[in-house]
Every structure is written in C-alpha cells, then in structure tokens.
Write an enzyme that holds these catalytic residues in place. Structure first.
Site, PDB file in Angstrom:
ATOM      1  N   ASP A 105       0.747  -1.116  -0.132  1.00 51.42           N
ATOM      2  CA  ASP A 105       0.046   0.045   0.089  1.00 51.42           C
ATOM      3  C   ASP A 105       0.819   1.246   0.006  1.00 51.42           C
ATOM      4  O   ASP A 105       0.460   2.244  -0.219  1.00 51.42           O
ATOM      5  CB  ASP A 105      -0.978   0.107   1.163  1.00 51.42           C
ATOM      6  CG  ASP A 105      -0.287  -0.025   2.657  1.00 51.42           C
ATOM      7  OD1 ASP A 105       0.957   0.385   2.665  1.00 51.42           O
ATOM      8  OD2 ASP A 105      -1.022  -0.703   3.460  1.00 51.42           O
ATOM      9  N   HIS A 120       6.330  -8.067  -1.144  1.00 55.23           N
ATOM     10  CA  HIS A 120       5.242  -8.248  -2.010  1.00 55.23           C
ATOM     11  C   HIS A 120       5.287  -7.177  -3.105  1.00 55.23           C
ATOM     12  O   HIS A 120       4.238  -7.210  -3.812  1.00 55.23           O
ATOM     13  CB  HIS A 120       4.084  -8.578  -1.347  1.00 55.23           C
ATOM     14  CG  HIS A 120       4.132  -9.656  -0.613  1.00 55.23           C
ATOM     15  ND1 HIS A 120       3.022 -10.003   0.408  1.00 55.23           N
ATOM     16  CD2 HIS A 120       4.906 -10.908  -0.857  1.00 55.23           C
ATOM     17  CE1 HIS A 120       3.365 -11.626   0.903  1.00 55.23           C
ATOM     18  NE2 HIS A 120       4.261 -11.887   0.019  1.00 55.23           N
ATOM     19  N   GLY A 189       0.855  -7.400  13.122  1.00 53.58           N
ATOM     20  CA  GLY A 189      -0.364  -7.329  12.141  1.00 53.58           C
ATOM     21  C   GLY A 189      -0.291  -8.285  10.974  1.00 53.58           C
ATOM     22  O   GLY A 189      -0.660  -7.843   9.944  1.00 53.58           O
ATOM     23  N   ALA A 233      -2.289  -2.376  16.581  1.00 51.65           N
ATOM     24  CA  ALA A 233      -0.937  -1.723  16.424  1.00 51.65           C
ATOM     25  C   ALA A 233      -1.075  -0.278  16.562  1.00 51.65           C
ATOM     26  O   ALA A 233       0.039   0.296  17.166  1.00 51.65           O
ATOM     27  CB  ALA A 233      -0.483  -2.020  15.075  1.00 51.65           C
TER      28      ALA A 233
HETATM   29  P1  OAD Z   1      -3.842 -11.029   6.662  1.00 49.11           P
HETATM   30  O1  OAD Z   1      -5.160 -10.387   6.375  1.00 49.11           O
HETATM   31  O2  OAD Z   1      -3.809 -12.418   6.455  1.00 49.11           O
HETATM   32  O3  OAD Z   1      -3.659 -10.899   8.398  1.00 49.11           O
HETATM   33  C1  OAD Z   1      -4.021  -9.772   9.010  1.00 49.11           C
HETATM   34  C2  OAD Z   1      -3.525  -9.740  10.566  1.00 49.11           C
HETATM   35  O4  OAD Z   1      -3.610  -8.487  10.989  1.00 49.11           O
HETATM   36  C3  OAD Z   1      -4.503 -10.969  11.321  1.00 49.11           C
HETATM   37  O5  OAD Z   1      -3.398 -11.794  11.831  1.00 49.11           O
HETATM   38  C4  OAD Z   1      -5.209  -9.719  12.142  1.00 49.11           C
HETATM   39  O6  OAD Z   1      -5.474 -10.417  13.227  1.00 49.11           O
HETATM   40  C5  OAD Z   1      -4.194  -8.497  12.281  1.00 49.11           C
HETATM   41  N1  OAD Z   1      -5.038  -7.413  12.501  1.00 49.11           N
HETATM   42  C6  OAD Z   1      -5.827  -6.871  12.047  1.00 49.11           C
HETATM   43  N2  OAD Z   1      -6.093  -5.735  12.545  1.00 49.11           N
HETATM   44  C7  OAD Z   1      -5.032  -5.203  13.297  1.00 49.11           C
HETATM   45  C8  OAD Z   1      -4.771  -3.990  14.038  1.00 49.11           C
HETATM   46  N3  OAD Z   1      -5.415  -2.940  14.253  1.00 49.11           N
HETATM   47  N4  OAD Z   1      -3.580  -4.213  14.863  1.00 49.11           N
HETATM   48  C9  OAD Z   1      -2.607  -5.341  14.667  1.00 49.11           C
HETATM   49  N5  OAD Z   1      -3.115  -6.242  13.957  1.00 49.11           N
HETATM   50  C10 OAD Z   1      -4.279  -6.383  13.455  1.00 49.11           C
HETATM   51  O7  OAD Z   1      -2.740 -10.066   6.231  1.00 49.11           O
HETATM   52  P2  OAD Z   1      -1.315 -10.691   6.006  1.00 49.11           P
HETATM   53  O8  OAD Z   1      -0.668 -11.530   6.939  1.00 49.11           O
HETATM   54  O9  OAD Z   1      -0.478  -9.362   5.730  1.00 49.11           O
HETATM   55  O10 OAD Z   1      -0.115 -11.335  -0.137  1.00 49.11           O
HETATM   56  O11 OAD Z   1      -1.337 -11.403   4.578  1.00 49.11           O
HETATM   57  C11 OAD Z   1       0.077 -11.804   4.006  1.00 49.11           C
HETATM   58  C12 OAD Z   1      -0.210 -11.836   2.606  1.00 49.11           C
HETATM   59  O12 OAD Z   1      -1.280 -12.635   2.121  1.00 49.11           O
HETATM   60  C13 OAD Z   1      -0.427 -10.595   1.925  1.00 49.11           C
HETATM   61  O13 OAD Z   1       0.762  -9.501   1.634  1.00 49.11           O
HETATM   62  C14 OAD Z   1      -1.038 -10.862   0.678  1.00 49.11           C
HETATM   63  C15 OAD Z   1      -2.030 -11.885   0.950  1.00 49.11           C
HETATM   64  O14 OAD Z   1      -2.232 -12.784  -0.043  1.00 49.11           O
HETATM   65  C16 OAD Z   1       0.275 -11.041  -1.742  1.00 49.11           C
HETATM   66  O15 OAD Z   1      -0.868 -10.630  -2.069  1.00 49.11           O
HETATM   67  C17 OAD Z   1       1.034 -11.835  -2.375  1.00 49.11           C
END
Ligand code: OAD
Length: 474
Positions: A105, A120, A189, A233
């Site tokens: 982003d 990514h 996160g 966060a």
């Molecule tokens: P996810 O959507 O899988 O996970 C988001 C995480 O953030 C979850 O564990 C939530 O509990 C947590 N979360 C949500 N709101 C929050 C907040 N305010 N503060 C702290 N934590 C919070 O996203 P990613 O792990 O980033 O890849 O996903 C990894 C990859 O999967 C992405 O980069 C994307 C996706 O497919 C590609 O597009 C290649």
C-alpha cells in the site's frame, strides 16, 4: 486505556541495536485498508485465483487492473497511522534496522520509512511485460487499463508478487540476513497465512533474537514469539515506544547520577512548543517521583528585586535579566540537600511575588527546564546534563497557537502572537542546540532519542537482561 506492556518488552526495545520489524495488513487496518483474511478481508470477498495470479492476468488483464486500481484508490485516500509513524521513528533510533513489509500500500514509505523491503512489491509501481522495466504509476484512477509502458509500449502489470510466483532471490537473502543478525524482531499485524514472516521469525529466534508480536488475535507467529501484545497496532506501538524511550532516557540520567558525587542537575531546553514540561513530567513519573522538576520558564527576577541585590537590569537587554535568574536558581538548586530558597518571581502573575520561593529538595537528581538554559556558559556550567528537545516545527506551531487560544486569544490574535514571539524565541534557542549532550526529537511518533553514530548499547540476548539494566554511557 492502560496497556499491559511488561518491563521485559520495554527493556528489549531500549537495549537492542539490531532490529527487524515485520509487518502485514494489520498495521494498515486502522488506516482503513482492508486486510486479507480477517472479517471484511479481501480474500473473503474476492477469489485470489481470479485476481492475483499470472494466469488471471493473462486471461483478463483489464479485470485484474480494475481490482488493483480500486485498491490503489483506497490506498491513496488512506493516511499512515500512528503505528506506521512509530516504525519510521524506530529506523532513526536503531543502529541497524530493517523493515520487512508484506504490504503493497505504500503507507510505510509515506510515514517516512526508508530502510524497507517491500517483499510483495508495491501497487504504486508497474512492470513491463515486454522489456521487464519497472516504472512508477502514481496516478489513480489510471487513464487506461491495462496501462502501457511509455518506453516500449508493452503492457504493464502491477509490480507485486502473485500467488504461484517466487520471491526475488536478492530480497530473500537480504531479509534472512537481517533476521539472523537481529537482536529484536517485532512482528506487527500479520496472520502468517503466507509463511515468510514465520520462517523469518524462526530463523531469528534460532540465532538468538527476542521476538515480540503485536496483533489483535493469535496468529501463526504467536507460537514462535517470546511475548505477545494483544491489541491494535496503532494503540500499542506508540505506548510501547513512549515507554521504551522514557526508560532509555531515565537510564542515561541515572547512570550519570550514580557516577557523580552530590546532586545531578539535568537541564531541558528547546524551542517554544516543543513540550519541554511534558517531557520533564514524564521523566519524573519514570523515576517514580524520586526526582524533582523545576520549570524555569516561569521564574524571573523583576527590576526591584535586581536592585535590592545591588544589580540593575540594562534596558533592552532582557538576557541579563534572564541569565541572572537562571544562574542563581540553578546554582541554588545544585546545592547538595535541604530547603533551597529561589530568589525569583513568577512571570505568569505579571507582578512580583513578595516572597522568594522555597522548595525542599532532597533528591539526588533535579530536572530544570527552560528555553534559554544552555544559552549562557554561566548557566550551562552549572548543569551536568543538557537535554535538547527538538520538535517538528508544524507540531510546535499547532500546540503554541492552541495554547495562546486557551489563554483567551482568538484564532487570529493567537496566530499573530505566535508569529511575533515564538519564531524569534525559536531562532534564539536554536543557538543552544549545540550544547546538548542528548537530543530528543518530538514528532507525530512521540519522543525519539537522537543517537549519535557509535553510541552502541548493550549487545547479546535481550530477554535475560534484568529490568533496569543500564545502557553504557557514550
Ligand atoms: P492477513 O489479512 O492475513 O492478516 C492480518 C493480520 O492482522 C491478522 O492476524 C489480524 O488479526 C491482524 N490485525 C488486524 N487488525 C489489526 C490491528 N489493528 N492491529 C494489529 N493487528 C491487526 O494479512 P497478511 O498477514 O499481511 O499477499 O497477509 C499476508 C499476505 O497474504 C499479503 O501480503 C497478501 C495476502 O495474500 C499477496 O498479495 C502476495
């Protein structure tokens, strides 16, 4: 809201020199950007195989770009939040720092992060399918879908990593090397639904790093983290940073106090609006009120008092006036123990207070605070530690105008007063900057100590460090 942050976590943050922060979609959730897997997550509404694979792009590049341009629109409207800003501040504090983000982003970059690996890719770049060149794509919505490369006319694809694609080798090497060298890894996160963060954390842990996770829920990272901070966060990171920075500063002060016979005089100076008194008060709380804080800006001689002392204020030379007040007050306070009589007056009253102020000072550390403290060698010479609180100019301006307004001025008058007085003051105190042994900068991320190169802190495993262990003094 009182957050439950343990002393071990604060110690780990203040003592580390080599730090890796790994972030996922959760860090941008509070900026209004949807995550992938949680409630309202993108993969709950959209199918990855239709939109985020090389096959999907080959089938329908326009559809894929429509989806990406919609996401680009969301990102463009979003602002970096407090958590992004703290990560950017961390980069300035730690000697060795790497941010590994899975986010595409661009918010980390907009918050000021530079030592960053976007594993990514980024939605703000396109890659030419014909010649392989990567180009910036800053406009949204895009004029044509799919966009074309200006150079060779080839079709551009989003410069992101899709399902079924490999990470760039150089990128992987860089992130794993950073993880192996890290003393502290902070994971913010991410669900670990894509395995890179978990692999990095396992590697870092095996090499001796302390691992701290910040997440609203448990994740695949949780079982390999030493400590979990559950919550948002944008709330946890600023509080964690505030605690770590205050604790670091308190260590710096205490180490000097231990090495010194008698009372340690600490001065805090800095431009108007920097928030010197807020820092002083926070430090007093950090020492659990075992230090005394004396605000100096409010203290002044008046002419009658000067005459009584056989001195005369030179007309148009306010520095004589202030210097004497500061010098005498600091000199009095420096005396080892017992009640101290301060031969000064309170400026806020706009008239002399008949009696001098008497304060009981029993503590080994006194913090004095005032704009001009380091301006004169006579005053500076009576201080053992000079802390300069620098401040983002826009932030200081906003605070000062608000303060003038709460003092009864209307918006225009408050602004005029700011222009007339405060800029002049600011220029004057700029001259004091050089005298500081420690500079603290206040910006939207809060307070961050500016560490000179070579002032490395402790090394080795951080978790075993006892709370309250001292940083070596540079
Ligand atoms: P996810 O959507 O899988 O996970 C988001 C995480 O953030 C979850 O564990 C939530 O509990 C947590 N979360 C949500 N709101 C929050 C907040 N305010 N503060 C702290 N934590 C919070 O996203 P990613 O792990 O980033 O890849 O996903 C990894 C990859 O999967 C992405 O980069 C994307 C996706 O497919 C590609 O597009 C290649």
């Amino acid at each position: 809201m009182a957050l439950n942050i343990s002393g071990t976590v604060v110690t780990a943050l203040k003592r580390a020199n080599r730090v890796v922060v790994i972030t996922g979609a959760g860090i941008s959730a509070e900026s209004g950007i949807p995550t992938f897997r949680g409630v309202g997550g993108l993969w709950r509404t959209f199918k990855a195989e239709d939109l985020a694979t090389p096959q999907a792009f080959a089938r329908d590049p326009k559809l894929v770009w429509e989806w990406y341009d919609w996401r680009r629109g969301l990102c463009a409207k979003a602002e970096p939040n407090a958590a992004h800003r703290v990560v950017a501040a961390m980069e300035r504090f730690y000697h060795q720092f790497t941010l590994v983000t899975q986010n595409v982003d661009g918010l980390h970059g907009r918050a000021g992060s530079r030592r960053m690996v976007e594993v990514h890719g980024s939605v703000w770049r396109g890659r030419c399918m014909s010649c392989g060149a990567e180009v910036a794509l800053e406009q949204t919505p895009l004029a044509q879908l799919p966009p074309k490369h200006d150079g060779c006319g080839g079709v551009l694809r989003p410069a992101v990593v899709w399902f079924g694609e490999n990470y760039e080798r150089a990128v992987l090497e860089q992130t794993f090397t950073a993880a192996e060298q890290a003393q502290l890894v902070l994971v913010v996160g991410t669900s670990g639904g894509v395995s890179l963060p978990v692999d990095l954390v396992v590697q870092a842990r095996q090499a001796g790093a302390t691992v701290i996770e910040i997440n609203t829920e448990r994740s695949a990272v949780s079982r390999v983290a030493h400590e979990r901070l559950e919550g948002k966060a944008g709330e946890i990171l600023p509080e964690l940073w505030r605690r770590a920075q205050l604790s670091y500063l308190a260590d710096e002060i205490e180490t000097r106090a231990r090495r010194r016979e008698g009372r340690l005089m600490v001065g805090i100076a800095g431009p108007p609006g920097a928030g010197k008194s807020a820092l002083a008060e926070a430090l007093v709380a950090e020492f659990r009120n075992e230090v005394v804080y004396v605000p100096m800006d409010g203290f002044h001689f008046n002419n009658a008092r000067l005459e009584a002392l056989g001195l005369r204020a030179r007309k148009g030379a306010p520095e004589t006036f202030d210097r004497l007040a500061f010098e005498m007050a600091v000199g009095e306070l420096r005396k080892a123990a017992g009640p101290v009589k301060l031969p000064v007056y309170l400026r806020e009253l706009h008239e002399p207070v008949p009696e001098a102020l008497t304060v009981e000072v029993e503590t080994p550390i006194v913090i004095v605070e005032g704009n001009y403290l380091f301006l004169w060698p006579e005053v500076q010479g009576k201080l053992d530690l000079c802390i300069y609180l620098d401040c983002d100019a826009a932030l200081a301006r906003e605070d000062l105008i608000a303060r003038h307004q709460s003092g009864g001025l209307n918006a225009l008058a408050a602004e005029r007063k700011y222009e007339a007085n405060d800029r002049l003051n600011r220029e004057t105190v700029e001259a004091t900057r050089g005298a500081a042994q420690i500079t603290v900068r206040r910006d939207a991320a809060g307070w961050t100590v500016v560490r000179a190169a070579g002032t490395a802190g402790a090394t080795g495993p951080l978790r075993t460090a006892a709370e309250g262990d001292m940083m070596p003094v540079p």
